[in-house]
Design an enzyme around this catalytic site. Structure first.
Site, short mmCIF file in Angstrom:
data_model
loop_
_atom_site.label_atom_id
_atom_site.label_comp_id
_atom_site.label_asym_id
_atom_site.label_seq_id
_atom_site.Cartn_x
_atom_site.Cartn_y
_atom_site.Cartn_z
N ASP A 97 0.86 -1.18 0.00
CA ASP A 97 0.00 0.00 0.00
C ASP A 97 0.90 1.23 0.00
O ASP A 97 1.18 1.83 1.03
CB ASP A 97 -0.93 0.00 1.22
CG ASP A 97 -1.99 1.09 1.14
OD1 ASP A 97 -2.03 1.80 0.11
OD2 ASP A 97 -2.78 1.24 2.08
N ASN A 224 -7.35 -1.81 8.08
CA ASN A 224 -7.16 -0.83 9.15
C ASN A 224 -7.41 0.60 8.71
O ASN A 224 -7.16 1.54 9.46
CB ASN A 224 -5.76 -0.97 9.77
CG ASN A 224 -4.65 -0.69 8.76
OD1 ASN A 224 -4.90 -0.49 7.58
ND2 ASN A 224 -3.42 -0.68 9.24
N HIS A 259 -7.34 7.67 7.47
CA HIS A 259 -6.23 6.74 7.25
C HIS A 259 -6.53 5.91 6.01
O HIS A 259 -7.50 5.15 5.98
CB HIS A 259 -6.08 5.81 8.47
CG HIS A 259 -5.02 4.76 8.31
ND1 HIS A 259 -5.07 3.54 8.95
CD2 HIS A 259 -3.88 4.75 7.58
CE1 HIS A 259 -4.00 2.83 8.64
NE2 HIS A 259 -3.27 3.53 7.80
N SER A 404 -6.56 9.16 19.67
CA SER A 404 -5.38 9.30 18.83
C SER A 404 -4.62 10.53 19.30
O SER A 404 -5.04 11.21 20.23
CB SER A 404 -5.79 9.42 17.36
OG SER A 404 -6.43 8.24 16.91
N HIS A 422 3.95 4.89 13.56
CA HIS A 422 2.81 5.38 12.78
C HIS A 422 1.49 5.16 13.49
O HIS A 422 0.43 5.45 12.94
CB HIS A 422 2.79 4.71 11.41
CG HIS A 422 2.24 3.32 11.37
ND1 HIS A 422 2.62 2.33 12.24
CD2 HIS A 422 1.31 2.74 10.54
CE1 HIS A 422 1.97 1.22 11.96
NE2 HIS A 422 1.17 1.44 10.94
N ALA A 424 -0.39 2.66 16.99
CA ALA A 424 -0.21 1.75 18.12
C ALA A 424 0.54 0.48 17.72
O ALA A 424 1.39 -0.02 18.47
CB ALA A 424 -1.56 1.38 18.72
#
EC number: 6.5.1.-
Length: 503
Positions: A97, A224, A259, A404, A422, A424
């Site tokens: 990605d 995610n 994200h 966050s 980047h 957790a």
């Protein structure tokens, strides 16, 4: 990408603590790997992560390797690592990605504007009508997206967030100044090589779906990836308040965190490069680093390296425009539900990219795989940007339950190649999470926090318990002197895909 680790037994050297939140991992042939994380965080590093770190550090041309607190096993190199080479380029430490990234939109709305659950449900609906989720979904699956035809698609993957591209998509043109990189050029530092490379790619069988992939612009994908409505809580220190003001953060107001990455287009480019390089390694009899096919590489200056750098730039340009378009569509959705709402981009920053930077007084490619750039105030790369005097925003997603964070780099970030984690970082693989976590408990946690979601059931493999303790991760970063917290982001609703992961 997460791999089950129980089949592997790590037999290499042990980590050696050098401080409360620092350690080293020796290798037999190179200077040691630098590790950032408290003891409890270092205990989360699985055996494959450790072996991948050593494999990556001892690979040809690699001069430095850093493991951040979120480190876990990845694709060749660990997720959460920084890998430096002045002579070679590695696709693995970028991943499939290309330019997976974070962005944050600050709105002028107070928290009270979204307190009502009906308002939040209306916002979820309005956003989902514009920005689809799901591995294969694109613009045609939602009624109020922006249409991207083939011609505009070709322009944006070459130019990135140029003025013309932003205008064509209804993106505020000044948002380009709030990007880590608003555009990427080819191996020769010009867009001309990207035009030539794209022409070549469009003639290939594996890129016959180019127009279809361009239809994914303005979408999150799966796994995610997410969109999350937040309330900003700025820290109480003078530095936090001053930095938040410089960033454009507003204490007690609504913000939106996103994200996602380069979607199917980036995946096509990355897998094509892996296949091509792996085939050539076999044909030419080149030994693989530690026998790992995911650590294929190309020496800089070769045709293979040039092709990868061009492909990475094309995918990165897509990811950049994808984020900016998502933020524009999210702002449009807020205005539909709450007329008159205004918003500005705080920042857009990548965590899956290789960038050419100055390391130890020479040019090198810094590969950040699940790692975020962290340049402090006064760093030469921030000259003539809005963040020259403060350092740029660092956007770190945690989880909906724990929130966050927005951070800013400290001078100590030089020790980590100007990088931090980047987020957790996973502590449970997806299949493991589905086996051991309880859906009722996961959903009850969100209900207890009055956090809404577009999913009927929150994806259990994305539950907070599948990730490391975010507060301990942040403590690692602060204690190691890498970065300081500016603000926390408290989730009010989450937009995710509950189907197959694509990260």
């Amino acid at each position: 990408m997460t791999t089950e680790t129980k089949r592997f037994t790590y037999t290499g050297p042990a980590m050696v603590s050098t401080g409360e939140a620092t350690a080293i991992l020796p290798t037999e042939t190179t200077p040691p790997i630098r590790i950032f994380g408290t003891e409890s965080i270092r205990e989360t590093f699985d055996v494959l992560c450790m072996q991948q770190a050593i494999n990556s550090r001892t690979a040809p041309g690699v001069t430095d390797l850093v493991l951040n607190p979120d480190a876990h096993c990845g694709y060749g190199a660990p997720v959460g690592c920084v890998m430096v080479s002045p002579t070679h380029i590695y696709p693995g430490p970028v991943g499939v990605d290309i330019k997976c990234s974070m962005s944050l939109l600050q709105l002028d709305l107070p928290a009270e504007a979204i307190e009502d659950r009906k308002t939040r449900r209306a916002l979820i609906s309005a956003i989902c009508q514009r920005t689809p989720t799901g591995a294969g979904r694109g613009q045609r699956s939602v009624p109020q997206s922006r249409h991207v035809n083939r011609t505009l698609g070709q322009q944006l993957v070459v130019e990135g967030a140029s003025r013309d591209v932003c205008k064509a998509l209804g993106i505020p043109t000044d948002w380009a100044f709030r990007c880590e990189d608003s555009f990427h050029v080819g191996h020769d530092d010009s867009p001309k090589s990207l035009e030539s490379r794209l022409d070549e790619l469009l003639g290939r069988r594996d890129m016959t779906n180019f127009s279809e992939k361009m239809q994914q612009l303005g979408s999150y994908g799966g796994g995610n990836h997410f969109g999350e409505c937040e309330v900003v809580a700025v820290g109480q220190s003078d530095r936090a308040r001053d930095t938040a003001k410089a960033f454009g953060l507003i204490d007690g107001n609504v913000a939106f965190l996103s994200h996602c990455g380069s979607r199917g287009f980036g995946h096509n480019l990355a897998t094509g490069q892996f296949n091509s390089l792996q085939t050539k390694f076999v044909r030419w009899g080149i030994p693989l680093p530690a026998g790992d096919r995911q650590l294929v590489y190309a020496p800089l200056g070769t045709d293979e390296a040039n092709d990868y750098l061009d492909d990475m730039a094309l995918g990165a340009n897509f990811a950049t425009v994808n984020h900016l378009l998502i933020n524009s569509l999210v702002l449009e959705a807020f205005r539909e539900v709450i007329p008159g709402a205004q918003g500005n981009l705080v920042y857009f920053i990548s965590h899956n990219i290789a960038r050419k930077e100055i390391v130890d007084n020479r040019s090198a490619w810094v590969h950040r795989k699940g790692a975020t750039r962290a340049m402090p105030a006064g760093h030469h790369s921030l000259a003539e940007t809005p963040f020259a005097k403060t350092g740029h925003p660092i956007l770190l997603p945690g989880n909906p339950r724990d929130g966050s964070a927005v951070m800013v780099a400290d001078d100590g970030a030089a020790a980590s190649c100007f990088s931090v984690n980047h987020g957790a970082g996973r502590v449970l693989g997806r299949r493991h999470a589905k086996r051991v976590l309880d859906q009722t408990t996961v959903d009850a946690e969100l209900d207890a926090g009055d956090i809404l979601s577009n999913c009927r059931k929150y994806p259990i493999d994305e539950a907070p318990a599948a990730y490391k303790d975010f507060n301990e991760v942040l403590r690692s970063v602060k204690t190691a002197g890498l970065a300081s917290e500016v603000a926390r982001l408290k989730a009010r609703f989450v937009i995710k895909d509950a189907s197959k992961a694509d990260d």
